[in-house]
Design an enzyme around this catalytic site. Structure first.
Site, short mmCIF file in Angstrom:
data_model
loop_
_atom_site.label_atom_id
_atom_site.label_comp_id
_atom_site.label_asym_id
_atom_site.label_seq_id
_atom_site.Cartn_x
_atom_site.Cartn_y
_atom_site.Cartn_z
N CYS A 64 -1.70 9.15 -8.13
CA CYS A 64 -2.78 8.67 -7.49
C CYS A 64 -4.04 9.67 -7.70
CB CYS A 64 -2.85 8.63 -5.96
SG CYS A 64 -4.41 8.57 -5.10
N ALA A 72 -12.02 5.84 -3.69
CA ALA A 72 -11.42 7.22 -3.53
C ALA A 72 -10.94 7.10 -2.14
CB ALA A 72 -12.52 8.43 -3.61
N LYS A 95 0.75 -1.18 0.19
CA LYS A 95 -0.02 0.03 -0.02
C LYS A 95 0.72 1.22 0.03
CE LYS A 95 -3.65 2.43 0.92
NZ LYS A 95 -4.70 2.64 -0.20
N THR A 136 -5.52 4.18 -11.78
CA THR A 136 -6.97 4.01 -12.03
C THR A 136 -7.26 5.43 -12.88
OG1 THR A 136 -7.56 5.15 -10.19
CG2 THR A 136 -7.68 3.02 -9.78
#
Lengths: 305, 267
Positions: free
Chosen positions: A132, A72, A47, A195
């Site tokens: 991100c 999110a 992570k 993403t």
């Protein structure tokens, strides 16, 4: 079974096989211990970590979409220090290389993270997250501009001799330009895609379904987009490219190899099937076996016109 | 120990137009499952819906004193549960569990109130079974079952196996008292002091129950539900703000789904 070579060199490190876990989808590794033999995974990318712990975004944070999910989370994490003292020791019991995904809100923070990690035993490399979509002050701000992306990579490169992977955002006009600039700045490998920004609205309340309003789309829905970008980038750079985006099966992974990826990261599939990485690895082995392919390298970039 | 396994459907029966229950044969891992814990299911060979879905363990299935399976009580609300309702005996389902932290059962807590809104009854039946096993007599205990309408009132007969007092409410008055279950709960608390209130239901219902428990100074545990992807603490999607630490979210899948009412912020 004939012996097959699944080893891949992803820039400064050779992995036993090309199936890795995508950051943010595999916790800090230990969460999956009951389901997967962690020793058999090519590499674990944990992570995303920042210098200080981060609370992340308000809930609701996730929602399912057709063939995908929108998230999110906002990079909620325990911070690099707690990771090194609290989580890393358990990962050292495994032979699998561990990559730490790092993100900062300034170039100095990225550099400080790289500096902190440089001499830590048990961390094989780092993946620099400049992509991100869910953190306003960091991450993506560096990933959409060639110069900013290169500045981050250069600052990290100065602090580390460990393998340096850079994770790119698809939310750009030309991902090839960004890829070339991070390669020039010293990246050992390039991983893509993070993403794709998206949103959903509840038509009854007329409110966004995520508290953050927008989120990042992942899962099978984004695979064709990811595959196209991996193909474009792999043709344009010399460093190894790591394919990410909706990989749920061995067939998905094989498409990425053929498109030019040296390795793949499995993301959302870990949520659906915690054993996904190994199911995919075994499927790749089966494919090579049936077709008498001795080395995974023969597949990489083997796309025909 | 949490495991992922292929469970076999033992039976799958509808209760009424909206609710059904399914029995799953599974490994020995559920012998130690606690009331309030949950499992996640995935329908094999289907990519839609994509994510696993969480379900409370409704009851254990036992044979010769051994746990051989689990029962899940579910409401048919979307494409996943619609497909689940079509599963036949012998079908296979990907089962992962047991997950999360369940309700606490203590020797000190013998006078119990169970508060269930609609499908919230699911984990409370397992809890009732376990409390009974632990020697709770239920003579001074009560169960409150509430729903929008008669269809939402489930599992009444389960509680006939003891002398636990039953209160039923429906918002439309089609069964039991018309209104919310907080009305009979408040009345009960005027004359009885439970050692513990266990509640499961919608967030507005839980907030109302928590407020009553605080007012009457009664311990209360609630089981909450949020959107969830992995169920094992990896995705961090199921964040919930508690008043334990304003700098951190807790996560329903690993820190819950059962929380002490004191932890949950009011409002």
């Amino acid at each position: 079974m004939t012996s097959k070579n699944l080893k891949v060199d992803i820039g400064g490190i050779t992995l036993n096989n090309p199936v890795m876990t995508a950051s943010g989808t595999f916790g800090y590794g230990k969460e999956f211990e009951s389901f997967v033999d962690l020793n058999r995974i090519g590499a674990i990318i944990v992570k995303g970590l920042s210098l200080k712990p981060s609370k992340g975004n308000s809930p609701p944070r996730i929602i399912e979409t057709p063939s995908g999910m929108l998230n999110a989370i906002g990079l909620e994490n325990i911070g690099i220090e707690t990771f090194i003292t609290g989580k890393l020791p358990a990962l050292k019991d495994f032979e699998t290389p561990v990559f730490v995904n790092i993100y900062g809100t300034t170039i100095d923070e990225y550099a400080a993270l790289a500096d902190r990690i440089q001499d830590v035993d048990g961390i094989s490399g780092m993946e620099v997250n400049i992509s991100c979509p869910n953190v306003k002050a960091g991450g993506i701000a560096f990933g959409v501009d060639c110069r900013a992306a290169a500045d981050v990579v250069r600052a990290v490169r100065l602090k580390t001799s460990k393998p340096l992977m850079v994770k790119l955002s698809p939310n750009v006009t030309d991902i090839v330009e960004i890829a070339k600039s991070v390669e020039d700045a010293g990246a050992d490998s390039i991983s893509l895609i993070n993403t794709i920004t998206g949103m959903l609205i509840d038509i009854e309340t007329r409110k966004p379904k995520l508290a953050n309003i927008t989120g990042g789309l992942s899962g099978p829905a984004i695979k064709p987009v990811a595959l196209r970008m991996v193909w474009q980038v792999a043709r344009a750079v010399k460093v190894p490219v790591i394919g990410i985006g909706g990989i749920c099966s061995a067939e998905d992974a094989l498409e990425f190899f053929i498109a030019g990826a040296t390795a793949v990261q499995v993301g959302t599939a870990n949520f659906i099937n915690p054993r996904a990485t190994l199911d995919i690895l075994e499927g790749i082995e089966g494919y090579l076996e049936t077709r008498q392919i001795k080395d995974i390298g023969e597949l990489i970039g083997s796309i025909r016109s | 120990m949490t495991i992922q396994e292929t469970a076999t459907v033992l039976w799958n029966h509808s209760i009424n137009t909206e609710y059904a229950h399914i029995g799953l044969a599974c490994g020995a891992g559920y012998a130690d499952a606690r009331p309030g814990q949950f499992v996640t299911l995935r329908l094999p060979d289907r990519s839609t819906p994509l994510l696993r879905r969480p379900f409370s363990i409704h009851r254990k299935i036992s044979a010769n004193n051994e746990t051989t399976g689990i029962e899940i009580l579910y409401k048919i609300v979307g494409s996943f549960t619609r497909t689940l309702s079509l599963a036949k005996e012998g079908d296979r389902i990907d089962l992962l569990g047991p997950l999360g932290h369940g309700f606490s059962i203590s020797e000190q807590h013998r006078k119990i109130s169970l508060v269930a809104g609609g499908i919230g009854i699911a984990p409370l039946v397992f809890l009732y079974d376990a409390l009974k096993e632990s020697g709770v007599s239920f003579s001074e205990s009560a169960v409150f079952i509430g729903g929008r309408t008669q269809t939402d009132i489930l599992c009444k007969s389960v509680f006939s196996s003891s002398n636990i007092k039953q209160f039923i409410t429906t918002e439309d008055g089609s069964e039991g008292e018309a209104g919310m279950l907080t009305a009979p709960l408040s009345r009960w608390l005027k004359s009885h002091r439970p050692d513990m209130i266990y509640a499961c239901g919608s967030m507005p219902m839980l907030k109302a129950v928590i407020a009553i428990a605080r007012l009457e100074h009664v311990f209360c545990e609630v089981s909450v539900e949020t959107m969830m992807a992995c169920g094992i603490g990896a995705c961090l999607g199921c964040a919930i703000q508690t008043n334990m630490d304003s700098e951190k979210y807790r996560h329903v899948c690993v820190d819950g789904p059962v929380f002490n009412a004191e932890e949950l912020i009011e409002g």
